[in-house]
Scaffold this active site. Structure first.
Site, PDB file in Angstrom:
ATOM      1  N   LYS A  78      92.603  -4.789   3.610  1.00  0.00           N
ATOM      2  CA  LYS A  78      92.773  -5.651   2.463  1.00  0.00           C
ATOM      3  C   LYS A  78      93.409  -6.999   2.703  1.00  0.00           C
ATOM      4  O   LYS A  78      94.502  -7.145   3.457  1.00  0.00           O
ATOM      5  CB  LYS A  78      93.506  -4.859   1.189  1.00  0.00           C
ATOM      6  CG  LYS A  78      93.687  -5.589   0.004  1.00  0.00           C
ATOM      7  CD  LYS A  78      94.559  -4.857  -0.908  1.00  0.00           C
ATOM      8  CE  LYS A  78      94.396  -5.586  -2.599  1.00  0.00           C
ATOM      9  NZ  LYS A  78      95.134  -4.770  -3.610  1.00  0.00           N
ATOM     10  N   SER A 158      92.804  -4.165  -7.990  1.00  0.00           N
ATOM     11  CA  SER A 158      92.642  -5.389  -7.378  1.00  0.00           C
ATOM     12  C   SER A 158      91.864  -5.377  -5.921  1.00  0.00           C
ATOM     13  O   SER A 158      91.528  -6.286  -5.300  1.00  0.00           O
ATOM     14  CB  SER A 158      93.966  -6.097  -7.008  1.00  0.00           C
ATOM     15  OG  SER A 158      94.933  -5.234  -6.144  1.00  0.00           O
ATOM     16  N   SER A 182      95.773  -0.583  -8.606  1.00  0.00           N
ATOM     17  CA  SER A 182      94.965  -1.145  -7.799  1.00  0.00           C
ATOM     18  C   SER A 182      94.177  -0.615  -6.807  1.00  0.00           C
ATOM     19  O   SER A 182      93.359  -0.840  -6.275  1.00  0.00           O
ATOM     20  CB  SER A 182      95.551  -2.365  -7.069  1.00  0.00           C
ATOM     21  OG  SER A 182      95.452  -3.390  -8.060  1.00  0.00           O
TER      22      SER A 182
HETATM   23  N1  GLN Z   1      95.625  -4.445 -12.691  1.00  0.00           N
HETATM   24  C1  GLN Z   1      97.180  -4.503 -12.521  1.00  0.00           C
HETATM   25  C2  GLN Z   1      97.419  -5.833 -12.546  1.00  0.00           C
HETATM   26  O1  GLN Z   1      96.955  -6.611 -12.748  1.00  0.00           O
HETATM   27  C3  GLN Z   1      97.385  -3.771 -11.194  1.00  0.00           C
HETATM   28  C4  GLN Z   1      96.988  -4.485 -10.073  1.00  0.00           C
HETATM   29  C5  GLN Z   1      97.801  -3.917  -8.813  1.00  0.00           C
HETATM   30  O2  GLN Z   1      98.198  -2.656  -8.865  1.00  0.00           O
HETATM   31  N2  GLN Z   1      97.876  -4.453  -7.833  1.00  0.00           N
HETATM   32  O3  GLN Z   1      98.793  -6.085 -12.278  1.00  0.00           O
END
Ligand code: GLN
Length: 491
Positions: A78, A158, A182
């Site tokens: 990532k 994400s 995410s």
């Molecule tokens: N979707 C959540 C956010 O936008 C979690 C994102 C994540 O876990 N990095 O913050």
């Protein structure tokens, strides 16, 4: 020849050790797949030469001594992980061209285990998002399609590039990060497994920070065993991260067993929420039956502060983000926009205005607001107190059970461009966020397909440091769900 890209990491590892194929063959197979599936937009940078170089090292060393646990396995990384000499941008324009001088601890650990790198994976900007649509590099295309439809779907976020790469078979395993879901939500959207370990198991050193008290790295892969193999290589104490846990890394793969005799599975009553499609609740009920069939006993539990988890997260995460992202000022990293004749403030302003996307700006605004002198107690302090109550709910629940089962996400994958309201987007993590606030290990495993032929995930939350029970319950589900559906071939 064997279809290299169809194999799990365990099979690749064992086949490589047994001499059925070389590490070079594995790397070449995946490099070709990555290059062939560019329509997915899963990778932001491809590093085929890295994968080949590591493969050659593995091939040379084969047969001499004990090979590393990931010798001959190329992985996708990532873009939130700093990788030495390779663009590391967190999916953001503001880090354009940033090539770190150092390697994150997690990726260094993977390299030490023998893994090579296929490239950097697309993601929501600074890991803020649930659909990979906030990336500066554009959305990732899920390899899945609804039955009889050609509408492009999101892989979730994400870690959207990570999820799409595994689901499409262009990486055998990948790293993800999970601040509030995410790893788990994209795993659920794409029919793969992903685990977020206990906070502190994986070092955050060299992981570009979003919300430091929540951020955790973890693996995503085809199945539970592969997640155990990868997590073992990623985890471990790191003196460079003050929140790293100084504990030995358990042998999770050796400990795998789908026999849940003597285990109690908690079913939280507050997770039955309005608006969740009946087929998701039906899969949840089916999951309870699978775990019972594996020998576990189901018990009802209560997590009374669940409904405050999302609002609490959306105060704490933006607050920490606004502070963490203050470092992007046009001086130290990546992009610099310096208007002619402007002073230092003008450069800060212009760089940040041009470098950050809409969602990141929204989070910085919310974060600075809840931390401002006039509102600090009303929002930030209050959220910290509610976070403590959420943690306490779990501690009480784990007096009655050993692992908790819920759905991973309140819907299957949605179309690119379909969810435009930020609040609707935030709802994606309604089941994932409580475990993040409590720092607990949690995993998504595929449970089945919905009526449109899209994957749905089941979510397991474990007690602190008890990744083993999470993995074992995941295995018990995997053994019974018989989830063999695969996304379409893209190359
Ligand atoms: N979707 C959540 C956010 O936008 C979690 C994102 C994540 O876990 N990095 O913050």
């Amino acid at each position: 020849m064997t279809d290299i890209t169809g194999l799990t990491i365990a099979k690749l590892r064992d086949g490589f050790r047994a001499g059925e194929f070389s590490a070079r063959e594995i790397a070449e197979g995946y490099n070709a797949a990555v290059a062939g599936a560019r329509a997915l937009n899963a990778f932001t940078v491809e590093t085929p030469e890295d994968a080949l170089a590591c493969a050659d090292v593995a091939d040379k060393a084969r047969g001499s001594g004990e090979p590393g646990s990931l010798a001959g396995i190329p992985l996708g990384i990532k873009d939130l992980f700093a990788t030495k000499g390779v663009d590391s941008t967190a999916g953001s324009h503001i880090l354009k061209g940033f090539k770190p001088e150092y390697e994150s601890t997690v990726t260094a650990n993977l390299r030490r285990a023998g893994a090579g790198m296929l490239g950097k994976l697309n993601m929501d900007e600074f890991a803020m998002g649930s659909s990979n649509e906030t990336s500066h590099y554009g959305p990732v295309n899920s390899p899945w399609r609804r039955q009889g439809s050609n509408v492009a779907l999101t892989p979730g976020g994400s870690s959207g590039g990570s999820a799409a790469a595994v689901a499409a078979g262009i990486a055998p395993g990948v790293t993800g990060t999970d601040t509030g879901g995410s790893i788990r939500q994209p795993a659920a959207f794409t029919g793969i497994c992903g685990i977020k370990p206990t906070y502190g198991r994986c070092s955050r050193w060299g992981v570009i920070a979003f919300a430091s008290s929540l951020d955790q790295a973890g693996p995503m892969a085809k199945d539970v065993r592969d997640c155990a193999i990868l997590l073992e290589a990623m985890a471990g104490f790191d003196p460079k991260d003050s929140t790293s846990l100084d504990l030995p890394v358990p042998q999770w793969e050796n400990g795998l067993s789908g026999n849940l005799k003597g285990k109690r599975v908690g079913i939280p009553r507050e997770y039955r929420i309005d608006g969740v499609p009946p087929e998701i609740n039906a899969l949840w009920d089916q999951g309870i039956e699978w775990l019972k069939d594996g020998g576990a006993e189901a018990v009802e539990i209560s997590l009374p502060h669940t409904r405050y988890a999302l609002p609490t997260y959306y105060i704490i995460a933006p607050a920490e983000a606004s502070s963490n992202l203050a470092r992007y000022d046009g001086v130290r990293y990546g992009l610099r926009e310096a208007p002619a004749g402007g002073n230092l403030d003008a450069m800060y302003g212009a760089t940040r205005a041009a470098g950050f996307g809409e969602e990141v700006k929204r989070r910085i605004m919310i974060g600075t607001y809840v931390l401002s002198a006039g509102f600090y107690d009303a929002y930030f302090t209050k959220a910290q107190k509610v976070r403590a109550l959420i943690k306490q709910d779990f501690a009480r629940a784990f007096e009655k059970c050993d692992v908790i089962l819920t759905p991973t996400a309140p819907s299957a994958a949605f179309g690119i461009g379909e969810t435009t309201d930020p609040l609707a987007m935030y709802l994606n993590d309604v089941f994932a966020v409580p475990a993040s606030l409590a720092g607990l290990p949690a995993m998504s495993v595929p449970g089945g397909l919905d009526s449109q032929g899209l994957p749905l995930g089941l979510h397991l939350i474990g007690n602190e440091l008890d990744e083993q029970t999470v993995l074992n319950a995941g295995l018990a589900i995997e053994e019974r769900a018989g989830f063999t559906a695969r996304a379409e071939k893209w190359w």
